[in-house]
Design an enzyme around this catalytic site. Sequence first.
Site, short mmCIF file in Angstrom:
data_model
loop_
_atom_site.label_atom_id
_atom_site.label_comp_id
_atom_site.label_asym_id
_atom_site.label_seq_id
_atom_site.Cartn_x
_atom_site.Cartn_y
_atom_site.Cartn_z
N HIS A 174 -3.36 10.74 0.38
CA HIS A 174 -2.78 10.59 1.71
C HIS A 174 -2.15 11.94 2.08
CE1 HIS A 174 -1.31 7.35 4.72
NE2 HIS A 174 -1.03 8.52 5.25
N TYR A 178 -4.36 2.31 15.83
CA TYR A 178 -3.12 2.44 16.60
C TYR A 178 -3.31 2.27 18.10
CZ TYR A 178 -0.89 3.89 12.31
OH TYR A 178 -0.39 3.90 11.04
N GLU A 189 -7.92 8.28 5.98
CA GLU A 189 -8.25 8.91 7.25
C GLU A 189 -8.87 10.30 7.14
OE1 GLU A 189 -4.83 8.83 9.84
OE2 GLU A 189 -4.91 6.67 10.03
N ASN A 236 -7.60 1.72 9.80
CA ASN A 236 -6.32 1.99 10.45
C ASN A 236 -6.53 2.03 11.95
OD1 ASN A 236 -5.36 2.36 7.87
ND2 ASN A 236 -4.91 4.54 8.09
N GLU A 268 -3.52 0.00 8.10
CA GLU A 268 -2.37 0.47 8.88
C GLU A 268 -2.52 -0.02 10.31
OE1 GLU A 268 -1.62 4.72 9.04
OE2 GLU A 268 -1.98 4.91 6.88
N ARG A 315 0.86 -1.18 0.00
CA ARG A 315 0.00 0.00 0.00
C ARG A 315 0.89 1.23 0.00
NH1 ARG A 315 -2.81 3.14 4.69
NH2 ARG A 315 -4.11 4.52 3.45
C1 PNW Z 1 -1.81 7.77 10.51
N1 PNW Z 1 -4.39 10.39 15.84
O1 PNW Z 1 -1.99 9.04 11.06
C2 PNW Z 1 -1.39 8.06 9.07
O2 PNW Z 1 -2.23 7.47 8.11
C3 PNW Z 1 0.04 7.81 8.78
O3 PNW Z 1 0.44 8.57 7.66
C4 PNW Z 1 0.87 8.09 10.01
O4 PNW Z 1 2.26 8.06 9.76
C5 PNW Z 1 0.48 7.06 11.05
O5 PNW Z 1 -0.92 7.06 11.30
C6 PNW Z 1 1.20 7.21 12.38
O6 PNW Z 1 0.86 8.43 12.98
C7 PNW Z 1 -2.57 9.29 12.28
O7 PNW Z 1 -4.05 11.42 16.43
C8 PNW Z 1 -2.30 10.53 12.85
O8 PNW Z 1 -5.31 9.66 16.32
C9 PNW Z 1 -2.91 10.89 14.03
C10 PNW Z 1 -3.77 10.02 14.65
C11 PNW Z 1 -4.05 8.77 14.09
C12 PNW Z 1 -3.44 8.42 12.91
#
Ligand code: PNW
Length: 460
Positions: free
Chosen positions: A122, A297, A168, A295, A365, A78
């Site tokens: 992106h 995290y 996103e 995505n 992601e 991707r």
């Molecule tokens: C994503 N938050 O961004 C992006 O898709 C990527 O480009 C980035 O490098 C990756 O996550 C890591 O940060 C985010 O604040 C940025 O919740 C901020 C948030 C979540 C995802």
Amino acid sequence: MSSDASFPDRFLWGAATAAYQIEGAAAEDGKGPSIWDTFSHTPGKVHHGDTGDVACDSYHRYPEDIELLKRLGVGAYRFSVSWPRIRPEGRGEVNSKGLDYYSRLVDALLEAGIAPVPTLYHWDLPQALQDAFGGWAGRDIAEAFASYAGVVAEALGDRVHRWITLNEPWVVSNVGYRWGRHAPGHSEAGEAVAANHHLLLAHGLSVQAIRAASPAPAEVGITLNLGVSRPTSPEAADMAAELEARHNGVYLGPLFSGEYPSRLSAEWSPALVPGLVHDGDMAVIAESIDFLGVNFYFPGYVGVAAADGELRAGERPLEGGFVDVRPAGLPVTAMDWLVEPTSLHELLTRVVAPAVGDLPVYITENGSSWYDYVNQDGEVVDLERQSYLRGHLGAVASAIADGVNVRGYFAWSLLDNFEWAEGYAKRFGLTFIDFATQRRILKRSGEYYAQVTRKNALPE
Ligand code: PNW
């Protein structure tokens, strides 16, 4: 979650990157400036004054990066297409050298047996369109995006069979237009709500444009960063639900049920802004798609602020007497993001499956940032990233066992790269990059991921 989890046959393993974060060559071969070129060159916006001018130099070194993908054993890559490489002014003239770059990349991937999965947006919006329409805050952006998507699909659609429209939209509208920490750096709730709607409209129009322009059948989807908000006490439950509506419902609702969530106020709901939503928009947005990209995290925890309003350890203020909480005992990454793999299982079972039903889902992601270093043996032994990866893959496997139709997983990221407002200080790669020399070193987590992709199961 059992440790010997295995994945379904034909599960798609991948790795992900984005154009501005890795390509460099910011003014090469006719590329126009994007809002991230402008923003990163504005003093005070990005940590250490870092920019994406060179980044990982992947524009020139992509063959080396494809070798890394081969070592990982992935079946898909991707990456994202830079709109201002294709149309330097955002509209009008097409820059054939920009298209040629992605055409070479796609050919080299196919040669290596790796499926290309491009994302069309992106975050590197052509600066000319920020200037002309106010970027995503202006309605004309939607047609411009669909037109650009059609150009790319026509050129690459004989070889690319799976497309992601946007990455996103929540981050684009809120981090870019409401809170100003990302390009274009605006802090206007009205712009953010407008951007929310125009992003979705652009998505719907581009689904139609990609299908119309592609010379071969195409699967099209969108990537959302979805969240779980967990209340730490019963009094915080309503605020947690509110945050999930702002984060998830405002996208899942229009895409899958044709409406914005009714609980939101006009600060958050495009439906309540006079003149924003036109007749027919909701049907365009709900255009059927072939998969949803997710995505993920970290989870959120919401609690009630102390009576005196003072913040306790680990708390950050939210509105209305609520606080964002870091529960004791959960690890945090270098980004100060909580690590809790079960929250990915919760997201997939409680939020995603009810919204999408049986539609295929890809984790587009997932990954973590740690303070990596090269040891005396020239290795990067990133055991925390390996553990994060293992935990979250276990969560995906258990969600699949619970009936969620997850078809693939893309690790974020193939490479350490330009981490937006954090510059190069935050590393997410399975590959370490020495930015002074551009030397690439596969980390221990990358070796681990290669075992997972080869066994189609978690080792041990
Ligand atoms: C994503 N938050 O961004 C992006 O898709 C990527 O480009 C980035 O490098 C990756 O996550 C890591 O940060 C985010 O604040 C940025 O919740 C901020 C948030 C979540 C995802």
